[in-house]
Design a protein around this motif. Structure first.
Motif, PDB file in Angstrom:
ATOM      1  N   LYS A   8      -0.787  13.568  -1.166  1.00 11.63           N
ATOM      2  CA  LYS A   8      -1.270  14.951  -1.134  1.00 11.63           C
ATOM      3  C   LYS A   8      -0.114  15.925  -1.328  1.00 11.63           C
ATOM      4  O   LYS A   8      -0.230  16.923  -2.041  1.00 11.63           O
ATOM      5  N   LYS A  59     -11.055  -0.386  10.088  1.00 12.22           N
ATOM      6  CA  LYS A  59     -10.940   0.975  10.613  1.00 12.22           C
ATOM      7  C   LYS A  59      -9.548   1.579  10.404  1.00 12.22           C
ATOM      8  O   LYS A  59      -9.335   2.754  10.678  1.00 12.22           O
ATOM      9  N   TYR A  60      -8.631   0.770   9.915  1.00 13.27           N
ATOM     10  CA  TYR A  60      -7.244   1.227   9.792  1.00 13.27           C
ATOM     11  C   TYR A  60      -6.807   1.200   8.335  1.00 13.27           C
ATOM     12  O   TYR A  60      -7.115   0.268   7.602  1.00 13.27           O
ATOM     13  N   LYS A  61      -6.098   2.228   7.919  1.00 13.86           N
ATOM     14  CA  LYS A  61      -5.581   2.291   6.549  1.00 13.86           C
ATOM     15  C   LYS A  61      -4.234   2.990   6.555  1.00 13.86           C
ATOM     16  O   LYS A  61      -3.828   3.603   7.548  1.00 13.86           O
ATOM     17  N   ASN A  62      -3.548   2.923   5.431  1.00 15.55           N
ATOM     18  CA  ASN A  62      -2.216   3.500   5.311  1.00 15.55           C
ATOM     19  C   ASN A  62      -2.337   5.006   5.093  1.00 15.55           C
ATOM     20  O   ASN A  62      -2.331   5.492   3.974  1.00 15.55           O
ATOM     21  N   ASP A  63      -2.481   5.763   6.197  1.00 20.50           N
ATOM     22  CA  ASP A  63      -2.632   7.218   6.103  1.00 20.50           C
ATOM     23  C   ASP A  63      -1.370   7.894   5.595  1.00 20.50           C
ATOM     24  O   ASP A  63      -1.437   8.939   4.947  1.00 20.50           O
ATOM     25  N   TYR A  64      -0.214   7.317   5.909  1.00 21.54           N
ATOM     26  CA  TYR A  64       1.049   7.954   5.502  1.00 21.54           C
ATOM     27  C   TYR A  64       1.143   8.069   3.985  1.00 21.54           C
ATOM     28  O   TYR A  64       1.517   9.112   3.454  1.00 21.54           O
ATOM     29  N   SER A  65       0.785   6.993   3.256  1.00 24.23           N
ATOM     30  CA  SER A  65       0.848   7.027   1.797  1.00 24.23           C
ATOM     31  C   SER A  65      -0.123   8.059   1.231  1.00 24.23           C
ATOM     32  O   SER A  65       0.194   8.769   0.270  1.00 24.23           O
ATOM     33  N   GLU A  66      -1.317   8.161   1.846  1.00 27.33           N
ATOM     34  CA  GLU A  66      -2.298   9.149   1.384  1.00 27.33           C
ATOM     35  C   GLU A  66      -1.793  10.571   1.612  1.00 27.33           C
ATOM     36  O   GLU A  66      -1.929  11.440   0.748  1.00 27.33           O
ATOM     37  N   ASP A  67      -1.205  10.806   2.787  1.00 25.16           N
ATOM     38  CA  ASP A  67      -0.671  12.144   3.086  1.00 25.16           C
ATOM     39  C   ASP A  67       0.499  12.488   2.172  1.00 25.16           C
ATOM     40  O   ASP A  67       0.650  13.639   1.734  1.00 25.16           O
ATOM     41  N   SER A 117       0.828  -1.209   0.000  1.00 30.86           N
ATOM     42  CA  SER A 117       0.000   0.000   0.000  1.00 30.86           C
ATOM     43  C   SER A 117       0.864   1.261   0.000  1.00 30.86           C
ATOM     44  O   SER A 117       0.346   2.367   0.109  1.00 30.86           O
TER      45      SER A 117
END
Length: 251
Positions: free
Chosen positions: A216, A205-213, A27
């Protein structure tokens, strides 16, 4: 999906023809290495250390250094080492998953029955589910022998590679605390804090927020904008502050 290994699962005298697929995908973002000067891609070449010339794949072989020379190994040599394990996942024991420490778990793979093996596949899946057991076995993939468990998973069979005991490092080199006196009040509050935040595990409830950020930031930079750098200072809790921090956490 493309199968990365084909063979059979064997338990008792029953052999189930299967295909093995990777159950995971990364991911994280696919980032290329570039030359800062002109943004050209960085390429890696297989180079002969004596001549400095690039070597094509068909001319690359594997060898084992023995005393003062290399012994070259061909594909047939790897298969000859354990021919049955290159084609068979032999289940030689059935164990409870709770008996396997999580440190041993490695990569998961989906197993799919090949034509003619559907009934035996479903029998094994249902039997493992009903007995709440998992099959323990081994097989060879890409010239490496792997220890593995086979367990039921959402109406299918899932294979998990597990690590050998000798692959796990000991704790001997870590400087771990021991003999430190924990106050009863501190322990009570720590247990209360755990209970207060206890909930059923839900992976959705958990996802790879770092890749999304990070994506951005990539879009912002593409538009000529600079991302705001957020500085985070971690306030490490010292022994004398522990009780106060626990109280504040519960509040």
């Amino acid at each position: 999906m493309r199968a990365i290994w084909t063979g059979a699962i064997g338990f008792g005298l029953v052999n189930i023809p299967i295909k093995l697929y990777s159950a995971i995908e990364s991911s994280s973002l696919d980032l290329d290495m570039l030359d800062r000067k002109d943004q050209s891609n960085i390429k890696f070449k297989r180079v002969n250390e004596k001549t400095g010339k690039e070597v094509t794949w068909e001319n690359i072989v594997k060898g084992y250094y023995l005393k003062d020379h290399y012994v070259i190994l061909e594909d047939a040599d790897f298969e000859e080492a354990s021919p049955e394990k290159t084609k068979m996942i032999g289940l030689h024991a059935f164990v409870q998953l709770s008996e396997i420490d999580s440190i041993y778990f490695d990569t998961p793979y989906y197993l799919e029955p090949q034509k003619g093996g559907e009934k035996a596949y479903q029998l094994l899946e249902k039997a493992l589910e009903k007995s709440k057991m998992a099959g323990l076995g081994s097989f060879v993939m890409r010239n490496v022998e792997h220890l593995a468990i086979v367990k039921p998973y959402q109406g299918s069979l899932l294979l998990n590679k597990i690590r050998y005991e000798q692959e796990i490092r000991t704790l001997d080199e870590l400087h771990l605390p021991s003999g430190i006196k924990i106050q009863k009040e501190e322990m009570d509050m720590a247990l209360q804090l755990i209970k207060q935040h206890s909930k059923a595990f839900d992976i959705r409830k958990y996802k790879n927020d770092y890749s999304e950020d990070l994506l951005k930031i990539i879009h912002l930079k593409d538009k000529g904008k600079r991302a705001t750098i957020r500085k985070i200072d971690v306030d490490n809790t010292m022994a004398e502050d522990l009780l106060a921090k626990l109280k504040a956490s519960l509040a």
